[in-house]
Design an enzyme around this catalytic site. Structure first.
Site, PDB file in Angstrom:
ATOM      1  N   SER A  33     -62.236  35.701  93.765  1.00 32.55           N
ATOM      2  CA  SER A  33     -63.675  35.450  93.667  1.00 32.55           C
ATOM      3  C   SER A  33     -64.120  35.606  92.220  1.00 32.55           C
ATOM      4  CB  SER A  33     -64.437  36.406  94.593  1.00 32.55           C
ATOM      5  OG  SER A  33     -65.772  35.994  94.743  1.00 32.55           O
ATOM      6  N   ASN A  34     -65.400  35.767  91.991  1.00 25.78           N
ATOM      7  CA  ASN A  34     -65.912  35.919  90.620  1.00 25.78           C
ATOM      8  C   ASN A  34     -67.113  36.861  90.612  1.00 25.78           C
ATOM      9  OD1 ASN A  34     -68.443  34.302  90.988  1.00 25.78           O
ATOM     10  ND2 ASN A  34     -66.927  32.734  91.497  1.00 25.78           N
ATOM     11  N   ARG A  35     -67.697  37.079  89.431  1.00 24.51           N
ATOM     12  CA  ARG A  35     -68.731  38.101  89.272  1.00 24.51           C
ATOM     13  C   ARG A  35     -70.149  37.657  89.613  1.00 24.51           C
ATOM     14  NH1 ARG A  35     -66.378  42.353  86.804  1.00 24.51           N
ATOM     15  NH2 ARG A  35     -64.559  41.947  85.487  1.00 24.51           N
TER      16      ARG A  35
END
Ligand code: CTP
Ligand code: CA
Length: 224
Positions: A33-35
């Protein structure tokens, strides 16, 4: 102010927005995933609603309350987000792609939790569908707005994405340590085929109102 908002170009228009990150499963308990926090997309949904639009928000996993009066469709992966957006694209006037969609997903999802048998593990990844580009090539197509999160050469890369994906407007924001993702404030530069506007640095809520106002202006000018 409220009355003038509601009589504006987005009043009664159907606005479809994507927000948040996506999760790409590796095994039953892990994902890539990402931030992204989803704050920008959720603020846009609220601002569009306040501008009198009928708003649907297709959202990846975030820990934010649903904005009042907005229909939220919860998804996890890029493939699910693509499916939910494409099922609604024919029924919207404006599309805003604010999600930080994962660009790659594991080719296969392990059926059981991966065990740490080996010292090294290689994951093979495959490109996810580009939701924004698919919306922009759909006919009939909504007024299509993208985001460009860049760590360098922001204007150049944003203009390139605007042209390459055939968008009506793109909002570029610099990201990196201390900027962009997972923060309350943001900086936005907006580009369209015939012009550009610096929306400045402000809270995501304030920037969302400015961007929705600009989208309304540009959408109104193309008098659809
Ligand atoms: N986007 C999308 N579907 C994807 C990837 C991106 O809809 N699979 C959308 C994002 O929501 C955003 C825009 O495309 O509105 C640009 O995302 P960004 O990551 O900046 O650009 P990419 O086209 O993915 O290119 P790159 O990551 O290589 O810069
Ligand atoms: Ca990307």
């Amino acid at each position: 102010l409220e009355a003038c908002w509601r009589g504006g170009p987005l009043a009664g228009r159907r606005v479809l927005i994507t927000a948040g990150p996506t999760r790409e499963a590796i095994d039953p308990v892990r994902f890539l995933s990402n931030r992204s926090s989803g704050k920008m997309g959720y603020a846009l949904a609220q601002a569009a609603r306040e501008a009198g639009a009928e708003v649907v928000l297709v959202s990846g996993p975030v820990s934010l309350p649903s904005p009042a009066g907005v229909a939220v469709v919860a998804v996890e992966s890029a493939a699910q987000m693509y499916e939910q957006v494409m099922a609604r694209v024919a029924d919207c006037d404006v599309f805003i792609g604010a999600a930080a969609v994962a660009d790659y997903a594991p080719v296969t999802v392990a059926g059981q939790k991966l065990k740490k048998h080996r010292d090294r593990l290689q994951l093979e990844l495959v490109r996810t569908p580009d939701i924004l580009a698919a919306v922009a090539t759909h006919r009939p197509r909504p007024f299509t707005v993208g985001f460009a999160a860049e760590t360098e050469r922001v204007r150049e890369y944003a203009r390139d994405k605007l042209a390459r994906k055939g968008l009506d407007l793109i909002a570029a924001n610099p990201v990196g340590p201390g900027q962009g993702f997972d923060r309350d404030d943001n900086t936005l530069w907006v580009f369209w085929p015939g012009g550009e506007r610096d929306l400045g640095t402000a809270s995501k809520k304030a920037l969302a109102r400015r961007l929705i106002t600009l989208i309304g202006e540009r959408y109104g000018q193309e008098n659809r």
